[in-house]
Design an enzyme around this catalytic site. Sequence first.
Site, PDB file in Angstrom:
ATOM      1  N   THR A 112       1.274  -1.162  -0.195  1.00  0.00           N
ATOM      2  CA  THR A 112       0.103   0.112   0.051  1.00  0.00           C
ATOM      3  C   THR A 112       0.800   0.713   0.179  1.00  0.00           C
ATOM      4  OG1 THR A 112      -0.450  -0.199   2.218  1.00  0.00           O
ATOM      5  CG2 THR A 112      -1.251  -0.908   1.335  1.00  0.00           C
ATOM      6  N   GLY A 113       0.461   2.430  -0.429  1.00  0.00           N
ATOM      7  CA  GLY A 113       0.886   3.678  -0.493  1.00  0.00           C
ATOM      8  C   GLY A 113       2.729   3.526  -2.010  1.00  0.00           C
ATOM      9  N   ALA A 114       2.461   2.576  -2.564  1.00  0.00           N
ATOM     10  CA  ALA A 114       3.381   2.455  -3.255  1.00  0.00           C
ATOM     11  C   ALA A 114       4.286   3.215  -4.244  1.00  0.00           C
ATOM     12  CB  ALA A 114       3.122   0.959  -3.687  1.00  0.00           C
ATOM     13  N   ASN A 115       3.063   4.536  -3.746  1.00  0.00           N
ATOM     14  CA  ASN A 115       3.600   4.975  -5.606  1.00  0.00           C
ATOM     15  C   ASN A 115       5.103   5.804  -5.366  1.00  0.00           C
ATOM     16  OD1 ASN A 115       1.322   6.634  -4.598  1.00  0.00           O
ATOM     17  ND2 ASN A 115       1.897   7.857  -4.596  1.00  0.00           N
ATOM     18  N   SER A 116       5.295   5.698  -4.137  1.00  0.00           N
ATOM     19  CA  SER A 116       6.684   7.126  -3.659  1.00  0.00           C
ATOM     20  C   SER A 116       6.463   6.229  -2.404  1.00  0.00           C
ATOM     21  CB  SER A 116       6.123   8.390  -3.407  1.00  0.00           C
ATOM     22  OG  SER A 116       5.312   8.859  -2.147  1.00  0.00           O
ATOM     23  N   GLY A 117       8.101   7.265  -1.803  1.00  0.00           N
ATOM     24  CA  GLY A 117       8.511   7.082  -1.228  1.00  0.00           C
ATOM     25  C   GLY A 117       9.318   4.942  -0.602  1.00  0.00           C
ATOM     26  N   TYR A 163      -1.044  11.777  15.224  1.00  0.00           N
ATOM     27  CA  TYR A 163       0.457  10.134  14.797  1.00  0.00           C
ATOM     28  C   TYR A 163       0.740   9.351  15.293  1.00  0.00           C
ATOM     29  CZ  TYR A 163       3.978   8.520  11.398  1.00  0.00           C
ATOM     30  OH  TYR A 163       4.946   7.980  11.602  1.00  0.00           O
TER      31      TYR A 163
END
Length: 279
Positions: free
Chosen positions: A9-14, A164
């Site tokens: 998940t959240g694989a498009n950056s970082g 957070y």
Amino acid sequence: MDGKLVIVTGANSGMGFATTVELAKMGAKVIMACRSEERGKQALEQARAACGGAEIELMLCDLGHLASIRSFAQAFKERYGRLDVLVNNAGVVSLKRATTKDGFESMLGVNHLGHFLLTHELLDLLKAAPQGRIVNVSSGAHKAGRIYFNDPFLTKGYNVAKGYAQSKLANILFTRELAKRLAGTNVTVNSVHPGAVGTNIGVDRTTGFGKTVLRMVRPFFRTPLKGADTAIYLASSEAGGASTGLYYIDRKPVQVSKRGADPELAAKFWTWSEQQVAQ
């Protein structure tokens, strides 16, 4: 990792992008679960170029929207009969209070509740794998966290650090309770602290707010690849399949905070989380 099926998940950056590329290089087929189609397609091209044509696919999933998570899981189930590794990597930092489409405070909503639901939706496929693995990206910030049961979505006195830390403690409690519930199955679940990593988390994509600060501090941070190293290790190594319910820093299991280790708090928070995603 040859032939293993992985969702990040959240694989498009970082760190998510770094995790995708490294696991694909090891021979895994990686599904990039991304919220934005535009950013996802760009990242998919870059990832494939970096891996020399490895098997990488893009599927859209908005972790801030329960309906999107359910439709992603349904589409995945229709195409695949098992899942070897789920890397719950996506995360947000909201400097100002924001809410998800379902009305959750965004950090608890995306960082915890979105992944909580996604994991539940995919559990049967993880159990269908020879040895399923779940890796939850948490943070050392969990040590400052507490669960505000009286106001979990921080409607009063919002503070980014407080929110957070709560969401990262949530990752730890989820990992530990899930490990207990998966005892006796072929599925392991562990959490990781990636260290201070120079990614775009906390930068407002619309206004660019936060970019200047990030530029100033980035030289002191780890690279996304270094930050992703322990998650990659747990996804691919023998140790990742042999341990469960643990919290790792730099490939070694370490102790969590007192609250993170509280089994009653973990069970109570699990029940609360179930009630939220059942809506």
